[in-house]
Design a protein around this motif. Structure first.
Motif, PDB file in Angstrom:
ATOM      1  N   UNK A 134      12.301  22.988 -80.949  1.00  0.00           N
ATOM      2  CA  UNK A 134      11.438  21.835 -81.328  1.00  0.00           C
ATOM      3  C   UNK A 134      12.243  21.061 -82.497  1.00  0.00           C
ATOM      4  N   UNK A 135      12.164  19.629 -82.488  1.00  0.00           N
ATOM      5  CA  UNK A 135      12.806  18.904 -83.743  1.00  0.00           C
ATOM      6  C   UNK A 135      12.671  19.567 -84.947  1.00  0.00           C
ATOM      7  N   UNK A 136      11.508  20.289 -85.191  1.00  0.00           N
ATOM      8  CA  UNK A 136      11.227  20.878 -86.343  1.00  0.00           C
ATOM      9  C   UNK A 136      10.463  22.392 -86.120  1.00  0.00           C
ATOM     10  N   UNK A 137      10.971  23.205 -86.539  1.00  0.00           N
ATOM     11  CA  UNK A 137      10.629  24.594 -86.342  1.00  0.00           C
ATOM     12  C   UNK A 137      10.218  25.245 -87.742  1.00  0.00           C
ATOM     13  N   UNK A 138       9.063  26.039 -87.879  1.00  0.00           N
ATOM     14  CA  UNK A 138       8.712  26.491 -88.797  1.00  0.00           C
ATOM     15  C   UNK A 138       7.942  27.924 -88.533  1.00  0.00           C
ATOM     16  N   UNK A 139       8.306  28.888 -89.405  1.00  0.00           N
ATOM     17  CA  UNK A 139       8.109  30.410 -88.923  1.00  0.00           C
ATOM     18  C   UNK A 139       7.299  31.110 -90.184  1.00  0.00           C
ATOM     19  N   UNK A 140       6.427  32.070 -89.990  1.00  0.00           N
ATOM     20  CA  UNK A 140       5.762  32.563 -91.066  1.00  0.00           C
ATOM     21  C   UNK A 140       6.542  33.950 -91.194  1.00  0.00           C
ATOM     22  N   UNK A 141       6.825  34.383 -92.606  1.00  0.00           N
ATOM     23  CA  UNK A 141       7.207  35.720 -92.924  1.00  0.00           C
ATOM     24  C   UNK A 141       8.279  36.364 -92.548  1.00  0.00           C
ATOM     25  N   UNK A 142       8.233  37.788 -92.633  1.00  0.00           N
ATOM     26  CA  UNK A 142       9.537  38.424 -92.208  1.00  0.00           C
ATOM     27  C   UNK A 142       9.850  38.575 -90.902  1.00  0.00           C
ATOM     28  N   UNK A 143      11.254  38.415 -90.548  1.00  0.00           N
ATOM     29  CA  UNK A 143      11.704  38.309 -89.474  1.00  0.00           C
ATOM     30  C   UNK A 143      12.543  37.059 -89.127  1.00  0.00           C
ATOM     31  N   UNK A 144      12.450  36.010 -90.124  1.00  0.00           N
ATOM     32  CA  UNK A 144      12.929  34.881 -89.848  1.00  0.00           C
ATOM     33  C   UNK A 144      13.986  34.384 -90.942  1.00  0.00           C
ATOM     34  N   UNK A 145      14.965  33.610 -90.661  1.00  0.00           N
ATOM     35  CA  UNK A 145      15.961  33.043 -91.730  1.00  0.00           C
ATOM     36  C   UNK A 145      16.074  31.737 -91.698  1.00  0.00           C
ATOM     37  N   UNK A 146      15.320  31.029 -92.600  1.00  0.00           N
ATOM     38  CA  UNK A 146      15.635  29.416 -92.729  1.00  0.00           C
ATOM     39  C   UNK A 146      16.812  28.868 -92.687  1.00  0.00           C
ATOM     40  N   UNK A 147      16.984  28.101 -91.914  1.00  0.00           N
ATOM     41  CA  UNK A 147      18.392  27.448 -91.744  1.00  0.00           C
ATOM     42  C   UNK A 147      19.053  27.999 -90.775  1.00  0.00           C
ATOM     43  N   UNK A 148      18.731  29.156 -90.314  1.00  0.00           N
ATOM     44  CA  UNK A 148      19.504  29.950 -89.160  1.00  0.00           C
ATOM     45  C   UNK A 148      18.649  29.737 -87.748  1.00  0.00           C
ATOM     46  N   UNK A 149      17.469  30.436 -87.687  1.00  0.00           N
ATOM     47  CA  UNK A 149      16.664  30.116 -86.607  1.00  0.00           C
ATOM     48  C   UNK A 149      15.309  29.405 -86.631  1.00  0.00           C
ATOM     49  N   UNK A 150      15.140  28.844 -87.842  1.00  0.00           N
ATOM     50  CA  UNK A 150      13.988  27.683 -87.916  1.00  0.00           C
ATOM     51  C   UNK A 150      14.440  26.982 -89.225  1.00  0.00           C
ATOM     52  N   UNK A 151      13.696  25.912 -89.397  1.00  0.00           N
ATOM     53  CA  UNK A 151      13.904  24.853 -90.427  1.00  0.00           C
ATOM     54  C   UNK A 151      13.340  25.155 -91.852  1.00  0.00           C
ATOM     55  N   UNK A 152      12.131  25.938 -91.729  1.00  0.00           N
ATOM     56  CA  UNK A 152      11.460  26.660 -92.701  1.00  0.00           C
ATOM     57  C   UNK A 152      10.905  27.948 -92.528  1.00  0.00           C
ATOM     58  N   UNK A 153      10.715  28.761 -93.718  1.00  0.00           N
ATOM     59  CA  UNK A 153       9.957  29.871 -93.579  1.00  0.00           C
ATOM     60  C   UNK A 153       8.751  29.985 -94.541  1.00  0.00           C
ATOM     61  N   UNK A 154       7.499  30.316 -94.091  1.00  0.00           N
ATOM     62  CA  UNK A 154       6.658  30.359 -95.122  1.00  0.00           C
ATOM     63  C   UNK A 154       6.251  31.610 -95.637  1.00  0.00           C
ATOM     64  N   UNK A 155       6.223  32.031 -96.883  1.00  0.00           N
ATOM     65  CA  UNK A 155       5.926  33.318 -97.646  1.00  0.00           C
ATOM     66  C   UNK A 155       4.395  33.805 -96.919  1.00  0.00           C
ATOM     67  N   UNK A 156       4.339  35.088 -96.508  1.00  0.00           N
ATOM     68  CA  UNK A 156       3.051  35.647 -96.224  1.00  0.00           C
ATOM     69  C   UNK A 156       2.621  36.753 -96.880  1.00  0.00           C
ATOM     70  N   UNK A 157       3.459  37.006 -97.904  1.00  0.00           N
ATOM     71  CA  UNK A 157       2.923  38.203 -98.787  1.00  0.00           C
ATOM     72  C   UNK A 157       2.027  37.861-100.043  1.00  0.00           C
ATOM     73  N   UNK A 158       0.994  38.607 -99.956  1.00  0.00           N
ATOM     74  CA  UNK A 158       0.180  38.151-100.975  1.00  0.00           C
ATOM     75  C   UNK A 158       0.688  38.114-102.566  1.00  0.00           C
ATOM     76  N   UNK A 159       0.176  37.456-103.446  1.00  0.00           N
ATOM     77  CA  UNK A 159       0.992  37.527-104.688  1.00  0.00           C
ATOM     78  C   UNK A 159       1.368  35.919-105.193  1.00  0.00           C
ATOM     79  N   UNK A 160       2.108  35.744-106.177  1.00  0.00           N
ATOM     80  CA  UNK A 160       2.451  34.789-106.923  1.00  0.00           C
ATOM     81  C   UNK A 160       3.233  33.733-105.520  1.00  0.00           C
ATOM     82  N   UNK A 161       3.801  34.224-104.744  1.00  0.00           N
ATOM     83  CA  UNK A 161       4.698  33.532-103.804  1.00  0.00           C
ATOM     84  C   UNK A 161       3.974  32.963-102.554  1.00  0.00           C
ATOM     85  N   UNK A 162       2.619  33.625-102.299  1.00  0.00           N
ATOM     86  CA  UNK A 162       2.035  33.168-101.171  1.00  0.00           C
ATOM     87  C   UNK A 162       1.816  31.708-100.884  1.00  0.00           C
ATOM     88  N   UNK A 163       2.311  31.247 -99.651  1.00  0.00           N
ATOM     89  CA  UNK A 163       2.297  30.017 -99.156  1.00  0.00           C
ATOM     90  C   UNK A 163       3.453  29.342 -99.480  1.00  0.00           C
TER      91      UNK A 163
END
Length: 281
Positions: A134-163
């Motif tokens: 797709x023109x814009x691809x976003x993935x959640x959490x472990x297993x993805x590398x933004x800039x390589x296999x998607x355009x952005x990754x969203x942090x899914x671990x609870x804590x300060x960086x969630x989301x």
């Protein structure tokens, strides 16, 4: 506007009310994916969800994928309905509902021509999503590398960086430890004692005590590991392997809410929305 269905030379797909720049495909229809769908739907996006034929989510009361078990599913006033084909997808969207279609390998994404793809399978690894889908691809959490296999990754671990939105590099590694609720982490997750067919003897929202029978896998009993509310429960009749997650007990008891999107899902949904808006500027 009309679009031909590549699966049938005789079927013409009509999508007169769908703004093409608002179409979002979400891979997965469990509770986190549903939290994303709720947030995007409420912001005016047209959401299409895909999943396997028999989804194994346990928070089924807040998972749009539950509609694949035969009945429409409503979460926070939004209705999801199973779509049998692409024509049904657009018919359901035009009714201001969310279509969920069985499409394990994401073969319909090109046909739908959505500008946004969100991988919300949460398998802790990439099951085939790539930037060219797709023109814009976003993935959640472990297993993805933004800039390589998607355009952005969203942090899914609870804590300060969630989301948090990551535009270059991976998210944090999977900790393997469930989120802390009232001091309990791994203790509140119930796993299958063996390989077999799952059958519950309680229902979502029930209050149980430690040691109460809550389910069976074949003839082996499954008991509650602690006092609390049954917040997650696998669908009856599914075959599971040993150690597979089959239930979740919330130690907050009556203070828990099993009917609305979780704080975690809502935070991740906000991260997805941020990434979509940022990347489409």
């Amino acid at each position: 506007m009309q679009q031909k269905n590549t699966h049938s030379t005789n079927l013409v797909i009509e999508q007169p009310l769908i703004a093409s720049n608002k179409l979002v495909v979400i891979r997965g229809a469990g509770d986190i994916a549903t939290g994303i769908a709720v947030r995007l739907h409420n912001c005016g996006f047209k959401v299409v969800m895909t999943d396997i034929a028999l989804p194994t989510m346990i928070r089924s009361s807040v998972s749009f994928g539950q509609c694949l078990y035969g009945k429409a599913q409503q979460v926070e006033g939004i209705t999801a309905v199973e779509a049998k084909d692409c024509q049904a997808v657009f018919d359901i969207l035009n009714q201001q509902q969310i279509p969920v279609i069985i499409d394990e390998d994401a073969s319909l994404i090109k046909q739908l021509k959505a500008p946004f793809l969100v991988d919300a399978i949460l398998a802790k690894r990439n099951l085939g999503t790539h930037k060219s889908m797709a023109p814009i691809t976003i993935a959640l959490g472990p297993g993805f590398n933004a800039g390589i296999d998607c355009d952005a990754v969203i942090e899914t671990n609870r804590g300060h960086y969630l989301g948090r939105v990551i535009y270059q590099g991976p998210s944090q590694e999977n900790t393997g430890i469930p989120g802390n609720i009232a001091g309990f982490t791994y203790q509140r997750v119930v796993r299958s004692p063996c390989t077999g067919i799952f059958k519950s003897v309680v229902k979502l929202g029930d209050i149980v005590k430690e040691g109460d029978l809550i389910a069976q896998v074949n003839d082996k009993p499954v008991v509650a590991p602690l006092n609390g509310m049954v917040r997650g429960l696998l669908n009856d009749g599914l075959e599971v392997e040993q150690n597979f997650k089959i239930a979740d007990i919330d130690p907050r008891g009556l203070k828990a809410d099993y009917t609305t999107v979780s704080d975690k899902a809502r935070a991740i949904g906000g991260g997805v929305l941020e990434a979509m808006l940022h990347l489409s500027l």
